[in-house]
Scaffold this motif. Structure first.
Motif, PDB file in Angstrom:
ATOM      1  N   VAL A  42       0.832  -1.212   0.000  1.00 16.28           N
ATOM      2  CA  VAL A  42       0.000   0.000   0.000  1.00 16.28           C
ATOM      3  C   VAL A  42       0.864   1.259   0.000  1.00 16.28           C
ATOM      4  O   VAL A  42       0.632   2.196  -0.768  1.00 16.28           O
ATOM      5  N   TYR A  67       3.281   1.459  -3.320  1.00 15.23           N
ATOM      6  CA  TYR A  67       2.600   0.886  -4.487  1.00 15.23           C
ATOM      7  C   TYR A  67       3.288   1.252  -5.793  1.00 15.23           C
ATOM      8  O   TYR A  67       3.449   0.405  -6.684  1.00 15.23           O
ATOM      9  N   VAL A 112       0.297  -5.538  -4.555  1.00  8.41           N
ATOM     10  CA  VAL A 112      -1.138  -5.279  -4.484  1.00  8.41           C
ATOM     11  C   VAL A 112      -1.884  -6.070  -5.557  1.00  8.41           C
ATOM     12  O   VAL A 112      -2.975  -6.607  -5.299  1.00  8.41           O
ATOM     13  N   GLY A 119      -6.691  -1.594  -1.305  1.00  7.40           N
ATOM     14  CA  GLY A 119      -5.971  -0.673  -0.435  1.00  7.40           C
ATOM     15  C   GLY A 119      -6.508   0.731  -0.425  1.00  7.40           C
ATOM     16  O   GLY A 119      -6.146   1.534   0.434  1.00  7.40           O
ATOM     17  N   CYS A 120      -7.386   1.073  -1.391  1.00  6.82           N
ATOM     18  CA  CYS A 120      -7.944   2.427  -1.416  1.00  6.82           C
ATOM     19  C   CYS A 120      -8.768   2.703  -0.161  1.00  6.82           C
ATOM     20  O   CYS A 120      -8.871   3.833   0.306  1.00  6.82           O
ATOM     21  N   ARG A 128      -9.906   0.441   3.670  1.00  3.99           N
ATOM     22  CA  ARG A 128      -9.425  -0.682   4.473  1.00  3.99           C
ATOM     23  C   ARG A 128     -10.083  -1.990   4.025  1.00  3.99           C
ATOM     24  O   ARG A 128     -11.312  -2.097   4.032  1.00  3.99           O
ATOM     25  N   THR A 182       1.870   6.048  -2.690  1.00  5.46           N
ATOM     26  CA  THR A 182       0.944   5.078  -2.115  1.00  5.46           C
ATOM     27  C   THR A 182      -0.113   4.630  -3.116  1.00  5.46           C
ATOM     28  O   THR A 182      -0.302   5.230  -4.180  1.00  5.46           O
ATOM     29  N   VAL A 183      -0.826   3.602  -2.719  1.00  7.10           N
ATOM     30  CA  VAL A 183      -1.910   3.069  -3.542  1.00  7.10           C
ATOM     31  C   VAL A 183      -3.005   4.108  -3.778  1.00  7.10           C
ATOM     32  O   VAL A 183      -3.695   4.081  -4.796  1.00  7.10           O
ATOM     33  N   CYS A 217      -8.560   4.830  -7.163  1.00  5.44           N
ATOM     34  CA  CYS A 217      -9.281   4.972  -5.890  1.00  5.44           C
ATOM     35  C   CYS A 217     -10.496   5.890  -5.981  1.00  5.44           C
ATOM     36  O   CYS A 217     -11.219   6.064  -5.001  1.00  5.44           O
TER      37      CYS A 217
END
Length: 486
Positions: A248, A251, A258, A289-290, A292, A447-448, A454
């Motif tokens: 995450v 990424y 991921v 991962g966007c 939880r 990050t993701v 997302c």
């Protein structure tokens, strides 16, 4: 000189506040822990819905310095977490430090005397040199803002305010929301109710849950040989860190981690749900991962039951005895369960009270105008002698306890240095704070959240500025290093 009642005031009595109290007790500080409810426990006091349990292994979801050898399961039930909180309070003899039914309205800093005054909504006030805010993230229930909800004549329950006296047996029930709470609730109540309608806006990524009971013989080993339990904790920590967190946080550098997790989740879904149309509804349309992810070995299977229906059409209106969706279909219910989570970062603010620092500056207003930011996730310029445990860019990894201990490590270092220098005021310098904030903004781009579709996730990780300040965009080990050295 204003009289102070304690060296430090902690606001909140969940695991963050309890952890702060345990560390302050060891260090010899006088302190009060203010709590708006009438008992300790925070999230684990308030959330008592059917099926509640940790979604991180019990070994990791606990203080590393105060392990519990008597967890009954690898993923402990909610009541065990509440009992663990009480056991910690009693062992460290800090129960007398709590002040209950103190709903904080505001805190004001007196620059001349270097004293904070905390004002409760009932008119009481408390004074101390330092404030540690430990109000957490999952505290204020978020009810769905849907047309007609006030007209509903049946039973309305939010999962964070569960009514244990209400019997769901043979009821027609609607659950709004399909986050981590719903993942635990739905399969638990499905066999009990007559009909269950689950209203989904955004599907969730799910792994199978490797849960099992922990035999008494193993608990005895943990009790007599703590290093065995600590070894298991380190193992579960490292697996979580390597597989979940690294993927995450980094990424952009390692997207294959991921993508491998996504394939594993989709394969699991396929094994659980044979109906292709239903499976498609349960498949996330955003990257892993966007928001939880969760663990469950029975959530997907619940939708195979004849009395459970997944509805993905948007809700148009709630009427006195049912729910109408955008396709015009009306479903009759007598019980409406809001599994809609909490007001996280409401109005771009991590506090549920006003905090006035130097020159009348108010922290929530500062964040609302200048983006959420805090040095090491816990200190902000112009707000001296103030620390926040769960602040912007503070959550480290998947376990809340990682974050608590990393934040407390930093705070206790600062407080020790303050004592050493005999300083009345401790405050982060603007330059150091600004450098750290820019570092967080730079790191979060790896990050993701910014690289894996997302946009459609409806994630509470994002705020109104488009930032993702919930998670510290560093590995847990790097965050620990910062807490010890900066």
């Amino acid at each position: 000189m204003t009289h102070k009642e304690a060296d430090i005031i902690i606001i909140g009595s969940g695991f963050s506040g309890i952890g702060a109290g345990m560390q302050l007790k060891k260090a010899g500080y006088s302190f009060l822990i203010l709590e708006r409810a009438d008992d300790i426990g925070g999230t684990w006091r308030d959330n008592q819905y059917p099926g509640i349990a940790v979604d991180i292994t019990s070994f990791t979801y606990s203080y590393s310095f105060e392990q519990n050898p008597h967890w009954s399961r690898v993923f402990a039930k909610g009541n065990e977490l509440y009992d663990y909180a009480n056991a910690c309070v009693d062992k460290y003899e800090i129960r007398e430090n709590f002040r209950f039914k103190v709903d904080v309205d505001k805190a004001v800093f007196d620059e001349k005397n270097a004293i904070w005054t905390v004002y409760a909504k009932d008119g009481r006030s408390f004074t101390a040199s330092i404030i540690i805010s430990a109000t957490g993230a999952l505290t204020d229930p978020k009810y769905p803002e849907i047309k007609g909800i006030e007209k509903f004549k049946g039973k309305l329950i939010h999962t964070a305010r569960w009514d244990k006296t209400y019997d769901l047996k043979d009821k027609k029930v609607a659950v709004i929301g399909t986050g981590a709470t719903s993942v635990q609730l739905v399969p638990t109540i499905a066999p009990v109710v007559q009909q269950l309608y689950v209203y989904q806006r955004t599907p969730i990524w799910i792994f199978p849950k490797p849960d099992t009971t922990i035999p008494e013989s193993i608990q005895n080993v943990f009790s007599k040989l703590p290093m065995v339990q600590n070894g298991i904790r380190k193992l579960t920590d490292s697996i979580t860190e390597t597989v979940m967190v690294t993927g995450v946080v980094n990424y952009r550098q390692m997207p294959f981690i991921v993508k491998t997790l996504e394939r594993a989740c989709l394969q699991y879904l396929k094994s659980q749900v044979k109906d292709e149309t239903l499976r498609k509804k349960l498949t996330p349309n955003y990257g892993f991962g966007c928001k939880r992810p969760s663990f469950s070995s029975n959530y997907y299977a619940a939708f195979n039951r004849p009395n459970v229906e997944l509805i993905t059409e948007s809700i148009q209106e709630i009427i006195k005895d049912g729910i109408v969706t955008s396709d015009g279909k009306e479903r009759k219910i007598d019980t409406l369960i809001a599994a809609t989570g909490f007001n996280v970062m409401k109005d771009s603010n991590y506090l549920n009270y006003k905090l006035y620092g130097r020159n009348g500056a108010e922290l929530g207003e500062f964040w609302g105008s200048n983006r959420l930011q805090a040095y090491q996730g816990c200190a902000v310029p112009n707000f001296p002698n103030f620390f926040i445990i769960f602040g912007p860019y503070s959550a480290s990894g998947l376990s809340w306890f990682n974050m608590i201990e990393i934040q407390l490590q930093h705070m206790m270092r600062v407080l020790k240095e303050q004592q050493k220098r005999k300083a009345k005021i401790v405050e982060i310098k603007q330059e150091a704070h600004d450098q750290y904030f820019q570092y967080m903004l730079k790191k979060q781009k790896d990050t993701v959240f910014y690289n894996n579709n997302c946009g459609g996730s409806n994630s509470y990780y994002f705020d109104k500025f488009g930032d993702a300040p919930f998670l510290r965009p560093l590995s847990v080990s790097k965050s620990k290093w910062y807490s010890e050295h900066s």
